[in-house]
Design an enzyme around this catalytic site. Structure first.
Site, short mmCIF file in Angstrom:
data_model
loop_
_atom_site.label_atom_id
_atom_site.label_comp_id
_atom_site.label_asym_id
_atom_site.label_seq_id
_atom_site.Cartn_x
_atom_site.Cartn_y
_atom_site.Cartn_z
N ASP A 414 10.94 60.04 87.72
CA ASP A 414 10.91 58.83 88.53
C ASP A 414 11.61 59.04 89.87
O ASP A 414 12.63 59.73 89.95
CB ASP A 414 11.61 57.71 87.75
CG ASP A 414 11.63 56.39 88.49
OD1 ASP A 414 10.55 55.84 88.72
OD2 ASP A 414 12.73 55.92 88.83
N GLU A 467 6.81 61.59 90.50
CA GLU A 467 6.46 60.40 91.24
C GLU A 467 7.08 60.58 92.62
O GLU A 467 8.25 60.28 92.85
CB GLU A 467 7.02 59.13 90.57
CG GLU A 467 6.51 57.87 91.27
CD GLU A 467 7.54 56.75 91.35
OE1 GLU A 467 7.16 55.65 91.77
OE2 GLU A 467 8.71 56.99 91.01
#
Length: 735
Positions: A414, A467
């Site tokens: 993330d 990401e």
């Protein structure tokens, strides 16, 4: 070893002599939780005239040393300290008999044991190279020097003292001070008789004199929030996925089908535990044809509304749904159903909860000391200090831990962009350039490279996914070529541009045609995943079908056409739960997908089941058609047929497998039927057939086909066909 003068069990007086009191400084530090070496003061030590025994047992009214069944009373020194010298030739094997107002107990003395952590472990921790850190730090049930108990270890280099507190001490740490293991910054204590299920924390005395309780950063199990204690855990799970693990890496992920169903476990079917989910989730995902499940963060987090992105327990699955072994059961069930398991992993930041990692030993430890670097401006959290070897080790080992201990097949990392840039969400004056004067966080780059290299070396078949929302060069390039070393990267550009396009009224789409074609300019610069994730269906962004313009029929048609385009586009794909059946409302973690939309008695259930049927067929055809996944990273696997028909809102392209067999994808994103539409196609294909049509009546469409039933034959390389409205069609060669 017997005493030189043994007294009867009921009277130890003749053999015990009083001792000189402790140095006042040592006594104060010991009782104040600020002593670095309690084992030097407590336990048994040779002295002139015998062996000195000293025990720290707060609230006890009597303590005896038991040798060969004989009790020898110790003298109270106040403050819970008891001591005496017994005339032993050498230190005997002994236990302590402790009498409290409400009962008595005989226990092994924690301070008679040698350190239970080896020099190699400490060396690797100091070097930041302990790839199995969870085996060295935390709470480890074990048998040490022939006695069963639990070894407690914690890294707290700035602390004056550390003690173990738990439900077995009524949360008072006075009884169990830990010893410092030197320059490693690690504190250790073996507690006999403490085992699985015990709840504990570390009571830390900072160098500033403050005292506070902290949960174990390496805890492998925790209490259910809002309770915050760590729990001693033992895994007894026996895996049944040996075949999956042996073959999951047979085909490189970028050359394999990869269709991901993103799930928030607590809300997918609210109220289900890990084991109950194992009875439903694998069956549903397999029936829908996906190859993988991606789980939003599973690691322990105190606030459910964070969806798991505010992690406080990096080594423990959230206990809201069951035990760590229960989570293993779910992963195992997914594997036995032939499904890979990807887990969201959050190494970019952590919350400021005072019982967790923040200022762990009273000073910045896991976070940088410079407040400008420590504070994450977007999320009110701390960033990790990627330049500190022990912190980097904590995170790298954590990535390995999930893959090895829980058989996770992939880590979606993330917020990578927030790690890579020193000026991320910061104005001038709020950040300091790197040593070269640039804005790149060189420590974060080194951490990501080390993490990826370590995971790929230790865990064959695992994929890491970034990401990353910028144009950072080399996210999926190997580390030995200077890249970050990820296997895949989310294509945020494609997601943003294509959603921008599809939200326009069809009459305006011709002015935004390049938003659907621009992705092919950079499609092969990285190994991409096309993500329609949870982030796109929350916070007022609306569900996918609700982004579409027009009436309900047009919205569903656009939804279907968009998914058909997405599944055919180069790159892997990811779809968030609820979007596979065109849920109209934004996702809420409180009630999850609106499954009732599929109920037979709901008046529009057929509309939603039609979209669900389409997604199932998209996945089925996708997996059976190598042209759609085999050459995702090879420019030779793609060719535009029509990319400039802006006035028509039409896109057409070919995908090829390694043997050159093509699939033709055509999207008509206007609400009109386009008859006798002409496309140039390869001469070697003599006839084409419709493989999938998102306008099929089975999916809720108008039922317009591409042409006469059967084969469509090109004439002089020109294929003439009918394009259904707001639809994507796939055509394959007639065999």
């Amino acid at each position: 070893m017997a005493l030189r003068d043994t007294s009867p069990p009921e009277s130890a007086g003749p053999t015990a002599t009083s001792v000189a009191p402790l140095d006042q400084g040592d006594r104060d530090r010991l009782l104040g939780g600020a002593h670095h070496d309690p084992h030097a003061l407590l336990g048994a030590h040779p002295v002139p005239g015998g062996t000195l025994f000293r025990a720290l047992r707060p609230n006890a009214h009597a303590v005896s040393v038991v040798v060969d069944g004989t009790h020898h009373g110790l003298v109270s020194e106040g403050g819970g300290l008891f001591a005496a010298v017994l005339p032993c030739d050498e230190i005997p094997s002994y236990t302590l008999h402790v009498a409290y107002d409400d009962g008595e107990q005989e226990v092994a003395d924690p301070y008679r044991f040698l350190p239970s952590l080896g020099e190699l472990d400490l060396h690797l921790i100091r070097e930041g190279r302990h790839e199995e850190l969870w085996r060295a730090l935390g709470a480890e049930p074990m048998t040490h020097q022939g006695v069963a108990g639990t070894r407690f270890t914690v890294w707290a280099p700035n602390a004056q003292g550390v003690r173990v507190a738990g439900d077995f001490t009524y949360w008072d740490g006075t009884q169990y001070p830990m010893r410092s293991l030197g320059a490693s910054g690690v504190w250790e204590l073996f507690l006999p008789g403490i085992g699985e299920g015990a709840r504990y924390k570390f009571e830390i005395t900072s160098r500033h004199g403050g005292r506070f309780l902290k949960a174990d950063p390496l805890a492998r199990r925790t209490e259910v929030p809002p309770a915050t204690a760590s729990v001693v855990a033992v895994s007894r799970y026996e895996w049944g996925d040996a075949e999956w693990m042996a073959h999951r890496g047979d085909t490189p992920v970028h050359e394999a089908p990869f269709s991901v169903y993103e799930v928030h476990l607590p809300s997918w079917r609210p109220g289900l535990t890990y084991r109950q989910l194992a009875d439903e989730l694998p069956a549903y995902v397999k029936e829908m044809g996906f190859t993988h499940v991606e789980l939003m963060p599973v690691a322990g987090h105190p606030f459910s509304g964070s969806w798991g992105y505010q992690v406080t327990s990096y080594y423990a699955p959230t206990p809201r749904l069951g035990s760590p072994d229960d989570f293993k059961y779910l992963v195992d069930a997914l594997h036995r159903a032939g499904l890979g398991v990807i887990m969201d992993w959050v190494p970019a930041h952590f919350p400021k909860d005072d019982w967790a990692l923040a200022r762990f030993d009273g000073d910045p430890l896991y976070e940088p000391g410079d407040s400008r670097r420590a504070e994450h401006p977007d999320w009110g959290t701390y960033e990790f200090d990627f330049g500190r070897t022990e912190v980097r080790n904590f995170l790298v080992a954590n990535a390995v831990y999930w893959c090895e201990e829980f058989h996770i097949d992939g880590l979606r990392v993330d917020a990578v962009a927030s790690m890579l840039y020193l000026d991320y969400s910061r104005d001038s004056g709020q950040w300091t350039p790197n040593v070269f004067g640039g804005r790149e966080d060189l420590d974060a780059v080194a951490f990501l490279q080390e993490m990826n290299a370590t995971v790929y070396r230790r865990c064959p078949g695992v994929v890491t996914i970034a990401e990353e929302s910028t144009a950072w060069d080399g996210v999926t390039r190997p580390t030995d070529s200077g890249g970050l070393g990820f296997g895949l990267k989310w294509n945020m550009g494609w997601m943003h541009d294509s959603l921008q396009y599809i939200q326009h009224e069809p009459v305006h789409r011709k002015y935004h045609h390049n938003e659907m074609t621009f992705s092919m300019v950079y499609a092969y610069t990285e190994n991409y995943v096309l993500p329609i994730s949870h982030d796109e269906v929350v916070h007022g962004k609306q569900a996918l079908v609700s982004k579409m313009p027009g009436d309900w029929w047009q919205r569903r048609a656009d939804h279907r056409a968009y998914l058909g385009f997405m599944w055919a586009h180069p790159g892997k794909q990811l779809l968030f739960m609820g979007q596979e059946f065109a849920q109209g409302a934004e996702w809420s973690e409180a009630h999850g997908p609106e499954w009732w939309l599929l109920d037979a008695d709901y008046h529009s259930a057929g509309d939603h089941r039609g979209v669900q049927d389409l997604v199932r067929d998209l996945n089925t055809l996708y997996r059976a058609t190598p042209a759609l996944w085999q050459r995702d990273t090879d420019p030779g696997g793609f060719r535009w047929v029509l990319c400039d028909a802006a006035d028509d809102n039409v896109f057409a392209f070919l995908r090829f497998d390694t043997e050159g067999s093509p699939l033709l994808a055509v999207s008509n994103l206007s609400p009109v039927v386009r008859g006798d539409y002409r496309l140039w196609v390869p001469d070697e294909v003599t006839a084409w057939q419709e493989a999938l049509n998102t306008d099929d009546a089975r999916y809720g469409g108008s039922g317009v086909g591409v042409g006469a039933a059967g084969a469509l034959k090109p004439e002089d390389g020109l294929l003439r066909l009918t394009l259904p409205p707001l639809a994507t069609v796939w055509l394959t060669p007639v065999r």
